[in-house]
Write a protein that holds these residues in place. Structure first.
Motif, PDB file in Angstrom:
ATOM      1  N   UNK A 183       0.871  -1.165   0.000  1.00 32.12           N
ATOM      2  CA  UNK A 183       0.000   0.000   0.000  1.00 32.12           C
ATOM      3  C   UNK A 183       0.911   1.220   0.000  1.00 32.12           C
ATOM      4  N   UNK A 184       0.548   2.226  -0.785  1.00 33.53           N
ATOM      5  CA  UNK A 184       1.387   3.409  -0.947  1.00 33.53           C
ATOM      6  C   UNK A 184       0.498   4.604  -1.264  1.00 33.53           C
ATOM      7  N   UNK A 185       1.093   5.769  -1.305  1.00 35.26           N
ATOM      8  CA  UNK A 185       0.371   6.951  -1.778  1.00 35.26           C
ATOM      9  C   UNK A 185       0.105   6.777  -3.267  1.00 35.26           C
ATOM     10  N   UNK A 186      -1.093   7.139  -3.700  1.00 31.57           N
ATOM     11  CA  UNK A 186      -1.443   7.011  -5.120  1.00 31.57           C
ATOM     12  C   UNK A 186      -0.507   7.833  -5.992  1.00 31.57           C
ATOM     13  N   UNK A 187      -0.068   8.995  -5.501  1.00 32.44           N
ATOM     14  CA  UNK A 187       0.814   9.822  -6.331  1.00 32.44           C
ATOM     15  C   UNK A 187       2.167   9.151  -6.574  1.00 32.44           C
ATOM     16  N   UNK A 223      -5.682   2.044  -8.196  1.00 34.88           N
ATOM     17  CA  UNK A 223      -5.820   3.428  -7.740  1.00 34.88           C
ATOM     18  C   UNK A 223      -7.292   3.795  -7.671  1.00 34.88           C
ATOM     19  N   UNK A 224      -7.705   4.553  -6.664  1.00 36.67           N
ATOM     20  CA  UNK A 224      -9.111   4.926  -6.537  1.00 36.67           C
ATOM     21  C   UNK A 224      -9.524   5.934  -7.620  1.00 36.67           C
ATOM     22  N   UNK A 225     -10.757   5.853  -8.010  1.00 37.91           N
ATOM     23  CA  UNK A 225     -11.307   6.736  -9.039  1.00 37.91           C
ATOM     24  C   UNK A 225     -11.101   8.210  -8.679  1.00 37.91           C
ATOM     25  N   UNK A 226     -11.289   8.565  -7.408  1.00 40.38           N
ATOM     26  CA  UNK A 226     -11.117   9.954  -6.981  1.00 40.38           C
ATOM     27  C   UNK A 226      -9.729  10.485  -7.269  1.00 40.38           C
ATOM     28  N   UNK A 227      -8.724   9.620  -7.205  1.00 43.08           N
ATOM     29  CA  UNK A 227      -7.365  10.057  -7.517  1.00 43.08           C
ATOM     30  C   UNK A 227      -7.140  10.096  -9.031  1.00 43.08           C
ATOM     31  N   UNK A 228      -7.558   9.051  -9.712  1.00 44.37           N
ATOM     32  CA  UNK A 228      -7.333   8.955 -11.157  1.00 44.37           C
ATOM     33  C   UNK A 228      -8.044  10.075 -11.908  1.00 44.37           C
ATOM     34  N   UNK A 229      -9.269  10.367 -11.540  1.00 44.41           N
ATOM     35  CA  UNK A 229     -10.063  11.344 -12.280  1.00 44.41           C
ATOM     36  C   UNK A 229      -9.885  12.777 -11.802  1.00 44.41           C
ATOM     37  N   UNK A 275      -8.136  10.871  -1.676  1.00 46.30           N
ATOM     38  CA  UNK A 275      -8.060   9.581  -2.371  1.00 46.30           C
ATOM     39  C   UNK A 275      -6.623   9.185  -2.685  1.00 46.30           C
ATOM     40  N   UNK A 276      -5.643   9.821  -2.064  1.00 44.75           N
ATOM     41  CA  UNK A 276      -4.240   9.596  -2.382  1.00 44.75           C
ATOM     42  C   UNK A 276      -3.689   8.351  -1.680  1.00 44.75           C
TER      43      UNK A 276
END
Length: 92
Positions: free
Chosen positions: A10-14, A45-51, A57-58
């Motif tokens: 598990x990591x930060x999405x960025x 990656x969660x949709x909130x981060x991708x979009x 959502x990071x």
């Protein structure tokens, strides 16, 4: 992360964004990689981060390829994914 296949982090999405060959380097500090490099095979990656790059959502997950037949968790161990516990990360 303590995962059944011993290959999940598990990591930060960025940290998991972008194209191309990503690697995970546990314990990296001052140019040293004490546990080696692990190739990222798949990302979640969660949709909130991708979009929208929404800060709340990071967070993301990655499946790592084995290295020499060994899974990352066999080398660095794994933490249970629960609330209210310390992560065991390196000191600042």
């Amino acid at each position: 992360m303590d995962a059944p296949r011993r290959d999940l982090i598990v990591s930060a999405a960025h940290c998991l964004g972008g194209e191309g060959g990503l690697v995970f380097v546990p314990g990296y500090r001052d140019g040293r990689a004490p546990y080696g490099e692990w190739r990222v095979r798949r990302r979640f990656l969660p949709r909130g981060w991708v979009e929208g790059r929404h800060e709340e959502s990071d967070v993301g997950f990655a499946v790592l390829a084995p290295r020499g037949g060994t899974q990352v968790q066999d080398v660095v161990g794994g933490n249970r994914f629960v609330t209210g516990t310390a992560t065991g990360g390196p000191p600042e």
